[in-house]
Design an enzyme around this catalytic site. Structure first.
Site, short mmCIF file in Angstrom:
data_model
loop_
_atom_site.label_atom_id
_atom_site.label_comp_id
_atom_site.label_asym_id
_atom_site.label_seq_id
_atom_site.Cartn_x
_atom_site.Cartn_y
_atom_site.Cartn_z
N ILE A 14 32.46 15.05 -18.40
CA ILE A 14 31.47 14.28 -17.65
C ILE A 14 30.22 14.09 -18.49
CG2 ILE A 14 30.11 14.14 -15.53
CD1 ILE A 14 32.37 15.36 -14.07
N HIS A 15 30.24 13.04 -19.32
CA HIS A 15 29.05 12.71 -20.11
C HIS A 15 28.28 11.64 -19.35
CE1 HIS A 15 30.96 9.03 -21.76
NE2 HIS A 15 32.04 9.72 -21.49
N VAL A 16 27.41 10.91 -20.05
CA VAL A 16 26.50 10.03 -19.33
C VAL A 16 27.20 9.03 -18.41
CG1 VAL A 16 24.63 8.37 -19.53
CG2 VAL A 16 24.86 10.16 -21.21
N GLU A 87 38.00 5.27 -18.34
CA GLU A 87 37.71 5.37 -19.77
C GLU A 87 38.93 5.30 -20.67
OE1 GLU A 87 33.58 7.67 -20.35
OE2 GLU A 87 35.39 8.85 -20.44
#
Lengths: 90, 617
Positions: A14-16, A87
């Site tokens: 869980i990045h930006v 993604e």
């Protein structure tokens, strides 16, 4: 209140951007949305809180959702996680 | 943005080619945004003011970032612009806002210091982490820097460590024209700047001072250490940190070619763009801001072929007024009189959103409510612009171009509205000048009915970027299919031929604007197809003129009509190389031998970032 346990299935965690998707869902919800991860409990409407947790790929997180649209929010979050935050296009 | 980490240290960055030329030198890091943050305890009664000051800072930075997003959307595409959505979300983060306000209210810190305390803590937290999470610190720093520029306003943000002794490449987060002038001109060999674009003031200045520059490099200054060796390629928008031997020898050659060429090109400026057998090919400049008008003649331009008027509309909350627009347009038409100036009417919408209008996000913006479609629906906006244009046409040689024309009725409706504007202005007492009206051809449907369109306008202009994209159904910002974006696809070239033939049958000229116009091999091909005018970034004009002055028009015609008979782009490129490579090598054109030499993965990155790969010899 609903508890909803989900697994982070994308390759980067869980990045930006994934955090942004979660905030998008949480912030328009009428319910309160909290995320529990490794003994920390944060408001899921805050992108910074989510980013600070550094949620690694493969980990399991728990959402605590409380309010009139809790089921809808849980469904949306489930869909988001199952789609790997849109993604990893196969 | 960092594109590649090849070996231990070599890093390649791609930004906007803002001023042509090359440099190999050590870096001088001027501003990695060094702030002196004042730390003050404020009286209780002033906390409300500081909170308000903080909120206004947030509001201003949000505005800056939305503008940046608009521009990125337009320049680079949706993917690239998404990061700014995240930045906006961070600025609205309830935990950020609440924490900073509580630091002001309860601890009585001034707004700047309260924000610094909160963010520094966060940034430190991220920097301790690994991999992708560590990179997040950079996003936060960007926001931190922007906010402090507002919260620290009035204070000097720049700390110059020492004077420059030897020639250096200046790198930094941002640089203003004043700062550039502060340095000894002889010592500044180049600029590699994180922010900005080709039309920033400092870019215009760098071009006039002949200092190579690459702008909009994202977080270059975060990835570089003072004194590291850098290659700066202002012609192609490339920066390489810690280049390897191969890079250095390649660019050393390039610098030599460029130096020789520069001497030669300066003699080219006042010569006419005319082929050896006497065909005059107009070479115009593209501009986005009226400030650029003053520099185009120094590059030998014969006029402005494309003034993108939408830049007047971007980055603001209200629409520009008629008088404001008229003044901007006049700045160009009057200044350049008697040179022709073609102004394109508002080409916004779809992916180029205006914050001053309530526009919906569309699922397929490229084919959406944009450009002339938007203008024909919003006659109020369109008429304001047309009236401003007519007013600005009182002197000089103004032409008006309508973008995205797909049908005869669109061109007729646009002309009707134009005529209404003339009538209304006449009633207001204005003298109506003679202004030529043209259509921009960028949709395949328009190509197929081009004869009917050509009958109704005074000139045609081919927007090759969109025409290629629509003809081939290829979104070139999509890395997976970017290789299919092929300007020399026979379908594209035959379309151009149809357009040229129809225009010439009606006795009107055809111009080409778009990146294709600044590629040497494409130039030769297009001249041979009968294109009368080109419009390109101004600093490509002299090279193009050199090419045009070296060819024979009749011969080029023959080569192009042969070329478009081939059934695929590869055969066309092979054929063109065979015919022209000797000539181009002899001319020593510096701008386009280079990308060919990069490894294919480097090239792919350059292309994905919106640069076209030059065909090469």
């Amino acid at each position: 209140m609903i508890s909803c346990k989900l697994t982070v299935q994308n390759t980067l965690g869980i990045h930006v951007r994934p955090a942004g998707y979660i905030v998008n869902i949480a912030s328009i919800a009428k319910s309160s949305v909290e995320l529990v991860y490794s003994d920390q409990r944060v408001n899921a409407k805050s992108i910074l809180n989510l980013m600070m947790l550094v949620i690694e790929p493969g980990s399991e997180v728990e959402f605590l959702i409380n309010g009139p649209d809790e089921q809808k929010v849980a469904d949306e979050l489930t869909e988001l996680f199952n789609n790997k935050f849109y993604e990893d296009a196969s | 943005m960092p594109l590649k980490q090849e070996t231990m240290q070599r890093k390649m960055f791609v930004g906007k080619a803002a001023s042509p030329g090359y440099a190999i030198a050590k870096t001088k890091l001027i501003v990695r945004q060094r702030f002196t943050i004042s730390q003050l305890k404020i009286p209780k009664e002033n906390t409300a003011n500081q909170i308000e000051f903080f909120r206004r800072g947030i509001w201003q930075v949000k505005k800056e970032i939305s503008n940046l997003r608009d521009l990125t959307l337009q320049m680079a595409g949706k993917e690239e612009s998404k990061i700014f959505d995240s930045h906006l979300m961070i600025l609205q983060d309830p935990s950020l806002i609440d924490s900073v306000i509580s630091l002001i209210r309860n601890e009585q810190w001034n707004a700047g210091y309260a924000f610094h305390l909160y963010m520094q803590n966060l940034i430190d937290g991220f920097e301790k982490k690994d991999g992708i999470f560590k990179d997040r610190a950079l996003d936060l720093k960007d926001i931190y820097n922007r906010m402090l520029l507002h919260l620290n306003s009035g204070e000097n943000n720049f700390v110059l460590q020492e004077e420059i002794k030897e020639g250096v490449i200046l790198t930094g987060f941002s640089i203003g024209p004043n700062m550039l002038m502060h340095f000894d001109k002889e010592k500044v060999l180049g600029l590699a700047i994180d922010s900005g674009s080709t039309t920033s003031h400092v870019s215009i200045l760098a071009r006039s001072m002949q200092i190579p520059a690459v702008m909009g490099l994202g977080n270059l200054s975060e990835s570089i250490n003072a004194g590291e060796l850098l290659i700066l390629d202002g012609t192609n928008g490339i920066v390489i940190i810690n280049p390897d031997e191969n890079d250095i020898s390649k660019y050393k050659k390039q610098i030599e070619v460029f130096q020789n060429q520069k001497l030669e090109l300066s003699t080219m400026r006042d010569l006419e763009p005319i082929t050896m057998d006497g065909k005059y090919i107009r070479l115009n400049a593209n501009i986005e801001r009226y400030e650029e008008a003053s520099e185009i003649t120094s590059f030998g331009a014969t006029g402005v072929g494309l003034y993108r008027s939408e830049f007047l509309y971007f980055g603001r909350d209200t629409l520009p007024t008629r008088s404001e627009q008229a003044e901007a347009y006049r700045n160009v038409t009057h200044q350049l009189e008697p040179l022709p100036v073609t102004i394109r009417t508002l080409d916004a919408g779809g992916d180029k959103m205006l914050s001053s209008m309530n526009m919906e996000t569309e699922s397929n913006p490229f084919m959406g409510w944009r450009s002339i479609r938007l203008c024909l629906d919003r006659k109020d906006i369109f008429k304001e612009q047309l009236k401003a244009l007519i007013e600005a046409g009182d002197r000089g040689n103004l032409k008006i171009m309508f973008p995205m024309i797909s049908s005869v009725s669109e061109i007729e409706r646009a002309k009707d509205i134009y005529n209404d504007c003339c009538t209304e202005l006449k009633a207001e007492g204005f003298h109506i000048p003679k202004i030529e009206l043209g259509a921009m051809i960028e949709i395949p449907a328009a190509v197929l009915i081009i004869e009917e369109i050509a009958k109704r306008v005074d000139f045609l202009s081919i927007g090759t970027n969109d025409l290629i994209q629509f003809t081939l159904a290829v979104d070139r910002s999509n890395g997976k299919i970017a290789y299919m974006y092929e300007p020399h696809h026979p379908a594209v070239l035959r379309s151009i031929k149809l357009i040229v033939d129809a225009a010439h049958k009606e006795g009107i000229p055809v111009s080409v604007c778009g990146e294709m116009a600044s590629d040497p091999l494409s130039t030769l091909l297009l001249v041979g197809l009968g294109v009368d005018e080109f419009s390109m970034v101004s600093w490509c004009i002299m090279e193009c003129k050199k090419i045009i002055r070296s060819i024979n028009y009749d011969e080029a015609r023959a080569i192009s009509s042969e070329a478009i008979k081939f059934s695929d782009a590869n055969s066309i490129n092979d054929f063109l190389r065979k015919k022209y490579s000797q000539k181009i090598k002899r001319l020593g054109i510096s701008s386009f031998i280079i990308t060919q030499d990069f490894s294919s993965s480097d090239r792919a990155l350059i292309r994905v970032d919106g640069h076209i790969e030059r065909v090469g010899v």
